[in-house]
Every structure is written in C-alpha cells, then in structure tokens.
Design a protein around this motif. Structure first.
Motif, short mmCIF file in Angstrom:
data_model
loop_
_atom_site.label_atom_id
_atom_site.label_comp_id
_atom_site.label_asym_id
_atom_site.label_seq_id
_atom_site.Cartn_x
_atom_site.Cartn_y
_atom_site.Cartn_z
N SER A 161 -7.05 -37.59 -5.47
CA SER A 161 -7.97 -36.43 -5.56
C SER A 161 -8.00 -35.24 -4.29
O SER A 161 -8.17 -35.78 -3.11
CB SER A 161 -9.46 -36.86 -5.41
N SER A 163 -8.75 -31.65 -2.75
CA SER A 163 -9.78 -30.42 -2.72
C SER A 163 -9.45 -29.33 -1.50
O SER A 163 -8.73 -29.84 -0.80
CB SER A 163 -11.21 -31.09 -2.06
N ASN A 167 -16.34 -26.07 -0.82
CA ASN A 167 -17.37 -25.83 -2.06
C ASN A 167 -16.58 -26.08 -3.55
O ASN A 167 -16.97 -25.59 -4.30
CB ASN A 167 -17.79 -24.20 -2.00
N THR A 168 -15.55 -26.80 -3.39
CA THR A 168 -14.75 -26.93 -4.54
C THR A 168 -14.83 -28.32 -4.89
O THR A 168 -14.86 -29.19 -4.04
CB THR A 168 -13.44 -26.52 -4.11
N GLN A 169 -14.79 -28.51 -6.06
CA GLN A 169 -14.72 -30.03 -6.54
C GLN A 169 -13.25 -30.55 -6.50
O GLN A 169 -12.43 -29.73 -6.63
CB GLN A 169 -15.23 -29.92 -8.31
N PRO A 170 -13.27 -31.98 -6.41
CA PRO A 170 -11.86 -32.69 -6.15
C PRO A 170 -11.13 -32.29 -7.43
O PRO A 170 -11.72 -32.55 -8.69
CB PRO A 170 -12.38 -33.94 -5.93
N THR A 172 -8.39 -34.53 -9.55
CA THR A 172 -7.65 -35.79 -9.42
C THR A 172 -6.33 -35.71 -10.46
O THR A 172 -6.42 -35.29 -11.49
CB THR A 172 -8.61 -36.86 -10.07
N GLN A 226 -8.87 -37.10 -0.73
CA GLN A 226 -9.79 -38.01 -0.83
C GLN A 226 -9.37 -39.35 -0.14
O GLN A 226 -8.36 -39.66 -0.95
CB GLN A 226 -10.69 -38.25 -2.13
#
Length: 336
Positions: A161, A163, A167-170, A172, A226
């Motif tokens: 995952s 990023s 402020n960004t979503q991971p 995947t 992640q």
C-alpha cells in the motif's frame, strides 16, 4: 462597491439654501436642519460580455499544444547549437589540431546554464533527458530501492500500500504468484495512476516509476509504503548533465564527446517529434477555422469594447484574455 446618492431635500432660492444649486427633499421623518441622508442604490446589472462569448470558441487545448511545441523547438534549437559548438572543440582537442581547454570549459558552463533553465524555457515540454512530451508534461523517472520483479515474483503473494503526502488515501497493489512479470507491471501502473505515477520496467527487471516534474519534490520527500515507512527513491541518472562532463585528459574528452553525440541524436529525435506535433496542431487549426463572418464579428466586438473607457469594458477584456499568453499568441501566429 455599491453606488450611493443623496436623498434630496427642498431648497429656497435659485441656488438652494446651501448654495449648491441642487434641489433636495427631506426624507420622511427627517429632523429639520439635519444634513441629507445617504441611501444605497443597487448597481446596474452588467450583461454578459459578447467579447468573452466570442473568445470562448477558441480551442485552448490547441493553443497549449502549439505553444508547448513551439517553445520546445526554440529550446532544442538553442541546445543543438551549443552541443555542436562543444562537439567541434572536443574533436579539435582530441585530434591535436587545435582546441582550447578554456573554450571547452566555457561551452560546458553555457550548456549547463541552459539545461538549468530547461523547464521554463521549454514550457515544461522537454524533460531532463531532452525528450519532448506533449500534451502530457515532462516527467521525472525514479526507482524505489529494492523493489523489482524478482522480489515480487518470489514466494507467496503480497500486497503493498503506497501513499504520497499526508492527505492522500493509500493505493494498494496486490501481487500473486500466478501473475506474469508483464501483469505485475500493468497492475502497478493502474494502481498508482491516481497518484499521478506511471510504472514500467527496465531490462534488469527493476520497476521504473515516473511522475510529472512538478510533483517530483513531493513524491521524493513523502512516498511511503504501509508497514515499511518512507522509502528511498533514486532519481533516474540517465539525464543530460554537462556539469559532470570532463575535459581533463584524453579519456575524459572522449567520454564527453560520446555524451555530446548521444545528446545531439536525442535532440534531433525530439525536434522531429515537436515538429510533428506542431504540424498536427496546424492541421487541427485549419480544420477548425471559424467562419470569416464570425472572426469579423469577434474583431468588431473587441474593437468596440476596447474603445469604451469604462469598468464593464475593462472587465470584459481581462476576462476574455485570461490564459492567452505571449507564447501562445506567437505560436498561433506562426501557423499562418
């Protein structure tokens, strides 16, 4: 700001009690002897400017394509001239016919200074390897240390995952043993596209990432995985860097000459690509040429609006010309 006007009161005599010659009427309930009160008046609505409506028909994408191609050609022509001059000095030095080490150093500094201004001079359409890119902006290529196809195809499936920034979503990427190497590259490319990153692979099996040059500082400083944290990214070293070319000895001279010849070949390819892009834009412009009557109306609208000295005219002119730069005008004029 709202226009304001006085609420007038009665006067006596030809010039009125205050000697201004302005007739006034007391507002209902006003106290005698008090100065007249001010009341707001709603501004007159401004109709949509015909000038802006006319210029809205202009193909702004076409303007951008023409401008970037023309700026790229101008920049590449400058680089080509400097490379040719450097090539002549290097060849002369190696052949022992003549050649001035000071002149070589001066050419290297000049070329380095030109490359330092590449993004601005080329309108963002030429990257650090002197590749022409349009309509997509020039990109920065990089690698993530340790991330390659051999690692991803070994053992059981895995999920990574990514990023960028806080402020960004991971995003995947899931990989399983049944996937081919090409499948893995495609999976990475699709998964990371929302983060403005593209993915390919080089001959050694390393994943090669790219992102627009404008986004590179953020990607370089904040890309993380992640469970791993910040990852070490390595910028592509396959770039034109005259500052690293040498002229201290015969080996350095030969290597520099090789770099110059390679750069000249790349410049020629990019000039061809930019010329083709400009020709394609010219064909689009010819195919989408507005009728002569519409052009005449637009020109007359512009002349009428520009000759009227008021706020509404200024607003119409500035609104219509937003985004029309000097480079775009010159490039469009060059099509005719």
């Amino acid at each position: 700001m709202e226009a304001i006007r006085p609420t007038t009161g009665s006067t006596s005599g030809p010039a009125g009690a205050n000697g201004t010659g302005v007739r006034s009427e007391a507002a209902p309930g006003a106290t005698p002897g008090r100065p007249p009160q001010l009341t707001p008046v709603a501004p007159t609505p401004v109709a949509a400017a015909p000038l802006r409506r006319g210029l809205a028909k202009v193909d702004h994408q076409l303007q951008g394509d023409v401008a970037s191609a023309q700026q790229a050609l101008d920049f590449l022509e400058q680089v080509a001239g400097q490379l040719q001059a450097l090539k002549g000095e290097l060849s002369a030095k190696l052949s022992s016919r003549r050649g001035d080490s000071g002149a070589i150093e001066a050419h290297l500094r000049q070329l380095g200074a030109t490359m330092d201004k590449r993004r601005q001079a080329s309108g963002g359409s030429v990257d650090a390897r002197l590749n022409f890119s349009s309509p997509e902006p020039a990109s920065q290529r990089f690698r993530i240390k340790g991330l390659n196809l051999d690692m991803l195809t070994a053992g059981a499936g895995q999920s990574l995952s990514f990023s960028v920034g806080s402020n960004t979503q991971p995003l995947t990427v899931a990989v399983d043993p049944s996937m081919t190497r090409d499948d893995i590259v495609v999976r990475f490319d699709r998964a990371l596209a929302p983060a403005n990153m593209r993915v390919s692979a080089d001959g050694s099996g390393a994943l090669v990432f790219s992102t627009p040059e404008s986004a590179w500082p953020m990607v370089r400083d904040s890309l993380s995985i992640q469970g791993v944290g910040r990852v070490a990214v390595e910028a592509d070293t396959d770039v034109i860097m005259p500052q690293q070319w040498g002229a201290d000895n015969s080996d350095a001279l030969r290597q520099s000459l090789h770099e110059v010849v390679q750069a000249l070949s790349q410049v020629q390819r990019s000039q061809d690509a930019a010329s083709q892009a400009l020709s394609a834009a010219a064909s689009r412009a010819a195919a989408n040429q507005p009728p002569a009557a519409d052009i005449e109306v637009m020109a007359q609208d512009f002349a009428d609006t520009a000759s009227t000295p008021n706020y509404e005219s200024l607003l119409a002119l500035t609104s219509a010309l937003v985004g029309i730069s000097r480079e775009r005008v010159l490039a469009l004029l060059g099509l005719h």
